[in-house]
Design a protein around this motif. Structure first.
Motif, short mmCIF file in Angstrom:
data_model
loop_
_atom_site.label_atom_id
_atom_site.label_comp_id
_atom_site.label_asym_id
_atom_site.label_seq_id
_atom_site.Cartn_x
_atom_site.Cartn_y
_atom_site.Cartn_z
N GLN A 58 -1.02 -9.91 10.17
CA GLN A 58 -2.02 -8.89 10.48
C GLN A 58 -1.43 -7.48 10.51
O GLN A 58 -2.15 -6.50 10.29
CB GLN A 58 -2.68 -9.18 11.82
CG GLN A 58 -3.58 -10.39 11.78
CD GLN A 58 -4.17 -10.69 13.15
OE1 GLN A 58 -3.58 -10.41 14.18
NE2 GLN A 58 -5.35 -11.29 13.16
N ASN A 59 -0.14 -7.36 10.77
CA ASN A 59 0.46 -6.04 10.97
C ASN A 59 1.39 -5.58 9.86
O ASN A 59 1.82 -4.43 9.87
CB ASN A 59 1.19 -6.01 12.31
CG ASN A 59 0.22 -6.07 13.47
OD1 ASN A 59 -0.41 -5.08 13.81
ND2 ASN A 59 0.06 -7.26 14.05
N LEU A 60 1.69 -6.44 8.92
CA LEU A 60 2.60 -6.08 7.84
C LEU A 60 1.98 -5.07 6.89
O LEU A 60 0.88 -5.26 6.39
CB LEU A 60 3.01 -7.33 7.05
CG LEU A 60 3.96 -7.09 5.87
CD1 LEU A 60 5.30 -6.52 6.36
CD2 LEU A 60 4.18 -8.39 5.11
N LYS A 61 2.69 -3.99 6.67
CA LYS A 61 2.31 -2.97 5.70
C LYS A 61 3.47 -2.82 4.73
O LYS A 61 4.52 -2.30 5.08
CB LYS A 61 2.04 -1.61 6.38
CG LYS A 61 0.97 -1.67 7.46
CD LYS A 61 -0.43 -1.78 6.87
CE LYS A 61 -1.50 -1.68 7.92
NZ LYS A 61 -1.89 -2.92 8.54
N ALA A 62 3.29 -3.31 3.52
CA ALA A 62 4.33 -3.23 2.49
C ALA A 62 3.71 -2.63 1.24
O ALA A 62 3.32 -3.35 0.32
CB ALA A 62 4.92 -4.61 2.22
N PRO A 63 3.60 -1.31 1.20
CA PRO A 63 2.96 -0.66 0.04
C PRO A 63 3.80 -0.82 -1.23
O PRO A 63 5.00 -1.08 -1.18
CB PRO A 63 2.87 0.81 0.47
CG PRO A 63 3.93 0.97 1.49
CD PRO A 63 4.08 -0.35 2.18
N LYS A 64 3.12 -0.64 -2.34
CA LYS A 64 3.79 -0.69 -3.63
C LYS A 64 4.46 0.65 -3.89
O LYS A 64 3.87 1.55 -4.48
CB LYS A 64 2.78 -1.02 -4.73
CG LYS A 64 2.22 -2.42 -4.59
CD LYS A 64 1.24 -2.74 -5.70
CE LYS A 64 0.73 -4.16 -5.57
NZ LYS A 64 -0.20 -4.49 -6.64
N GLY A 65 5.69 0.77 -3.44
CA GLY A 65 6.41 2.04 -3.52
C GLY A 65 7.29 2.20 -4.74
O GLY A 65 7.90 3.24 -4.93
N GLN A 66 7.38 1.17 -5.56
CA GLN A 66 8.20 1.23 -6.78
C GLN A 66 7.29 1.49 -7.98
O GLN A 66 6.11 1.15 -7.96
CB GLN A 66 8.92 -0.10 -6.98
CG GLN A 66 9.70 -0.60 -5.78
CD GLN A 66 10.89 0.27 -5.45
OE1 GLN A 66 11.52 0.85 -6.33
NE2 GLN A 66 11.18 0.39 -4.17
N TYR A 67 7.86 2.08 -9.03
CA TYR A 67 7.07 2.36 -10.22
C TYR A 67 7.82 1.90 -11.46
O TYR A 67 9.01 2.18 -11.63
CB TYR A 67 6.78 3.86 -10.34
CG TYR A 67 5.95 4.21 -11.55
CD1 TYR A 67 4.62 3.84 -11.64
CD2 TYR A 67 6.52 4.89 -12.63
CE1 TYR A 67 3.86 4.15 -12.76
CE2 TYR A 67 5.78 5.21 -13.74
CZ TYR A 67 4.44 4.83 -13.81
OH TYR A 67 3.70 5.12 -14.92
N ASN A 68 7.12 1.18 -12.32
CA ASN A 68 7.66 0.75 -13.60
C ASN A 68 7.06 1.64 -14.68
O ASN A 68 5.87 1.51 -14.99
CB ASN A 68 7.32 -0.72 -13.85
CG ASN A 68 7.88 -1.22 -15.17
OD1 ASN A 68 7.71 -0.60 -16.21
ND2 ASN A 68 8.52 -2.37 -15.12
N SER A 69 7.87 2.55 -15.19
CA SER A 69 7.35 3.51 -16.18
C SER A 69 7.08 2.83 -17.53
O SER A 69 6.19 3.25 -18.26
CB SER A 69 8.31 4.68 -16.36
OG SER A 69 9.58 4.22 -16.76
N PHE A 70 7.83 1.79 -17.85
CA PHE A 70 7.61 1.09 -19.11
C PHE A 70 6.24 0.40 -19.12
O PHE A 70 5.50 0.50 -20.07
CB PHE A 70 8.72 0.05 -19.35
CG PHE A 70 8.56 -0.71 -20.63
CD1 PHE A 70 8.86 -0.12 -21.85
CD2 PHE A 70 8.11 -2.02 -20.62
CE1 PHE A 70 8.71 -0.82 -23.04
CE2 PHE A 70 7.96 -2.73 -21.80
CZ PHE A 70 8.26 -2.13 -23.01
N GLY A 71 5.91 -0.28 -18.03
CA GLY A 71 4.63 -0.97 -17.94
C GLY A 71 3.53 -0.14 -17.31
O GLY A 71 2.38 -0.57 -17.24
#
Length: 130
Positions: A18-31
């Motif tokens: 309920q408390n986990l916040k794991a945003p998508k902080g990485q970026y794949n420039s190829f895809g």
């Protein structure tokens, strides 16, 4: 999660989910997409694990099925107080070859992928596009 009443491993897992916040902080420039890595998830989990007095254990096993090799990754939430455990597993298949990667890098990449999905399953992390 400050309480003198001992919580079960399932209650501790519920709190973390309920408390986990794991945003998508990485970026794949190829895809051209954002993603979260296994390490991102682990970092986000650390304070919550401390709150509930539990630890996360990750392990891999290499399996051969037919002619292919798979990594079976296990994510285990273990209660530091009672020793109770909840485990989720995920599999990833090694590719035959990947340009610019040696065999160890291919296995490491496969391990990271399988571990990420074992964590996603255990902690109910939605991996859909944002």
């Amino acid at each position: 999660m400050q309480s003198e009443v001992k919580k079960s491993i399932v209650e501790k897992l519920l709190y973390v989910q309920q408390n986990l916040k794991a945003p998508k902080g990485q970026y794949n420039s190829f895809g051209d997409y954002h993603y979260r890595s296994c390490e991102d998830i682990q970092e986000a989990l650390k304070p919550l694990l401390a709150d509930v007095k539990a630890v996360l254990l990750l392990s891999d096993e290499i399996l051969q099925i037919g002619e292919r090799f798979y990594i079976k990754a296990s994510a285990c939430l273990q209660d530091a107080e009672s020793g109770e455990k909840i485990v989720n597993t995920a599999y990833a298949r090694e590719t035959d070859s990947k340009p610019k990667m040696d065999a160890a890098q291919i296995t490491g990449s496969c391990s990271s992928y399988a571990r990420k999905y074992a964590l996603n399953g255990l902690f109910c992390i939605d991996d859909a596009k944002d």
